[in-house]
Design a protein around this motif. Structure first.
Motif: not given
Length: 662
Positions: A375-379, A342-349
């Protein structure tokens, strides 16, 4: 078989002296004087044929070690099974229940809940002829195991049985014979302290079930009874959980702040109130829409948990039993991963959730969250595609030549989306890629609860009826149980994400299959309906089925873009306010309709209907003052004008909208 029966007959022959040793050992055991108890049991060593003596000696030796020599105790139990030919997978004697019960206790502390439930299923069949004290312990343990795998309905059915059989009374349980005889007395008997404590434990379990089921009104009534004791810190944690589920986040925070930090110490009870405090504060701030602050609290809880578990010695024979499974590492990694997403840190998530899924690999929602990380890592967001000013800067790559003979070089690809990797990589490699997202989504869909799975039916208790045996089916741990509405929402989300990932990976037939399946769902939110039609249309365009695609792009197909499922007549969904504020784009219906009209123009352009396409794009452009429109619109207008042989409008468009941004 004859040898076994002869051994049992010999073991049943007990002299008065042996009976006295056994009674003295029991008395000392109840006083926690294990050395004296062991001395009395050692006097019965010559009864090597007696199962009870062998088991009790192993148990007392374990208690004498302060429950530290767990591995030795496990070996002793296995040795007893071999000696007396007891099959672990089969239980046919009530006297052997205690051994199986102790084996299940060890499995529970090792967090092998499903295996422990399988053992307890066999033990629970002997609940009626069992000793009353052991029956209560077995029953409470069976409830605890069901809550560990988030099967709250099964736990409630067990509690209902216990209240009717072990407390209210039927002739089937020994303890109840006394209550029947005492009915004739005028004065009611004084409450038995052991029974009262048993009732309090059942009440706590009931509250946990109600909270897990989101039955908040009933939970509030029951918690009020426990809160009469101001020092009941467990009840305070339950009250904080109740306020959290109600959406009273500040009140929940206030209750947590009133609980002392040292009310539960890890080395004493296997639970840490500090770990619980930080975790709960993280959950509260996550619900407030403050994911970065939630991450901070989850990290604090994780550090505390790691410090506590690392301080204990690594040898299993030097750890107390209650600390063996006390670590909350995987649950905390799950929470931290969700907050980071939710914090827009998908790689760490992704890194956190991939650790959590090793333990909770049967959790459908967890696999879905992993896919969302990929998905968020790619976009990161689709909002960037509607930022016209930014897109205008990216359209013109360069301008060459003198002022009179300038040449404008346009970009060859306005979209910067990362799609499938060109490298040959297995889908099973756990990296945040769309290939791995595809695998995660398949797992998520496979693990969805079945529509035919019925919840446990309330038991109508009749004397002599065999009590319910809880199923060993794994639950959605560490998530709460999924209601039918939650399952529908999750299924819709999985299908939408699957269609998107398949489109990105170039599998248009599979993408169309997922999108059509999404649109066939009985209850669909406006947002998912929009995505279903858009993904169907895109897949059909790429499959060169333009006419069918245009049917999906009709703006009349989408009446709203809400994220809530439409209300159902039979639905009694309890509203739980623990989700953070939604941040989904598009924000309004006008933007959604503009997107669909833009896509109609694209389809008509492919078909060669350029005049109709340019007229439609002008309508979309006029909407840009009221709502956001796709940023690719300028590039498409330029293409159509040049294709129609209208260079002058194209030049004017470049001068008016593109040069001013360079």
């Amino acid at each position: 078989m004859a040898d076994k029966e002869d051994t049992e007959r010999i073991a049943d022959n007990v002299t008065d002296q042996e009976q006295e040793y056994a009674q003295n050992a029991l008395n000392e055991f109840k006083k926690n004087n294990y050395i004296a108890a062991l001395q009395y049991i050692n006097k019965l060593d010559y009864r090597s044929y007696d199962f009870k003596v062998a088991h009790n000696k192993a148990l007392v030796e374990y208690c004498k070690s302060d429950f530290k020599k767990t591995e030795s105790f496990q070996k002793n139990l296995t040795s007893i099974c071999n000696q007396f030919r007891i099959k672990v997978e089969k239980l046919d004697d009530v006297d052997q229940c205690i051994l199986h019960y102790n084996q299940a206790i060890l499995l529970y502390h090792e967090k092998q809940y499903t295996n422990a439930i399988c053992v307890m299923d066999r033990v629970y069949k002997f609940i009626e002829p069992m000793d009353d004290a052991l029956a209560k312990q077995v029953s409470l343990f069976a409830v605890e195991l069901q809550l560990c795998v988030r099967q709250s309905e099964k736990a409630l059915s067990l509690i209902s049985y216990l209240e009717n059989q072990l407390i209210n009374g039927t002739p089937n349980i020994k303890i109840l014979d006394k209550s029947v005889k005492e009915k004739d007395k005028k004065a009611p008997p004084p409450p038995d302290p052991a029974t009262e404590e048993f009732k309090r434990k059942l009440l706590r379990y009931k509250i946990r079930c109600y909270l897990m089921n989101h039955n908040l009104e009933t939970a509030a009534r029951e918690i009020g009874m426990l809160l009469k004791d101001k020092q009941n810190f467990e009840a305070m944690f339950l009250a904080a959980n109740l306020e959290y589920l109600k959406g009273n986040l500040l009140e929940s925070q206030k209750i947590l702040g009133a609980i002392p930090n040292d009310c539960f110490l890890y080395n004493e009870c296997g639970e840490s109130s500090t770990v619980m405090f930080y975790n709960n504060m993280g959950a509260i701030h996550h619900a407030m829409g403050k994911p970065n602050l939630a991450c901070h609290y989850f990290q604090m809880s994780l550090k505390e948990d790691i410090a506590l578990t690392n301080n204990t010695k690594k040898d299993i024979n030097e750890k107390p039993l209650h600390t063996l499974g006390g670590s909350k590492y995987h649950e905390l990694m799950y929470n931290l991963g969700i907050a980071l997403l939710h914090a827009k840190r998908p790689t760490q998530a992704f890194d956190c959730l991939i650790i959590a899924v090793r333990r909770y690999h049967r959790n459908s929602r967890l696999w879905m969250r992993l896919a969302e990380c990929c998905i968020m890592v790619t976009k990161e967001s689709n909002e960037i595609d509607f930022d016209i000013q930014k897109k205008q800067k990216e359209i013109v790559v360069d301008v060459v030549g003198s002022r009179e003979r300038q040449k404008v070089i346009l970009t060859t690809n306005l979209s910067k989306d990362k799609k499938y990797s060109s490298e040959s990589q297995s889908y099973a490699v756990p990296v945040p890629s769309l290939e791995f997202a595809s695998l995660c989504l398949r797992n998520a869909y496979t693990l969805l609860p079945s529509d035919t799975a019925s919840s446990p039916v309330p038991l109508f208790l009749i004397p002599g009826v065999t009590p319910p045996v809880p199923s060993s089916t794994p639950g959605p741990a560490p998530s709460p149980p999924l209601s039918p509405e939650s399952v529908m929402g999750l299924r819709n989300g999985i299908l939408a994400a699957s269609a998107y990932v398949s489109l990105c990976l170039g599998d248009y037939i599979l993408a169309l299959e997922h999108a059509e399946n999404l649109l066939k769902q009985p209850r669909l939110s406006g947002a998912h309906k929009l995505l279903g039609h858009l993904y169907c249309a895109e897949a059909l365009v790429l499959l060169e089925k333009i006419s069918e695609a245009l049917e999906h792009l009709n703006p009349e197909n989408v009446k709203n873009i809400g994220l809530e499922l439409p209300a159902s007549e039979d639905s009694e969904e309890r509203k739980i306010r623990t989700s953070p504020p939604n941040k989904w784009f598009p924000h309004n219906l006008s933007t959604a309709h503009a997107t669909m009209q833009y896509n109609i123009a694209v389809a008509k352009t492919i078909r060669g209907q350029l005049d109709e396409a340019i007229a439609l794009l002008k309508q979309v452009w006029q909407m840009s003052g009221k709502c956001k429109v796709p940023g690719h619109i300028i590039m498409l207008v330029l293409y159509i004008e040049l294709k129609l042989g209208h260079p002058e409008p194209a030049r004017n468009l470049i001068k008016q909208y593109l040069f001013q941004n360079r």
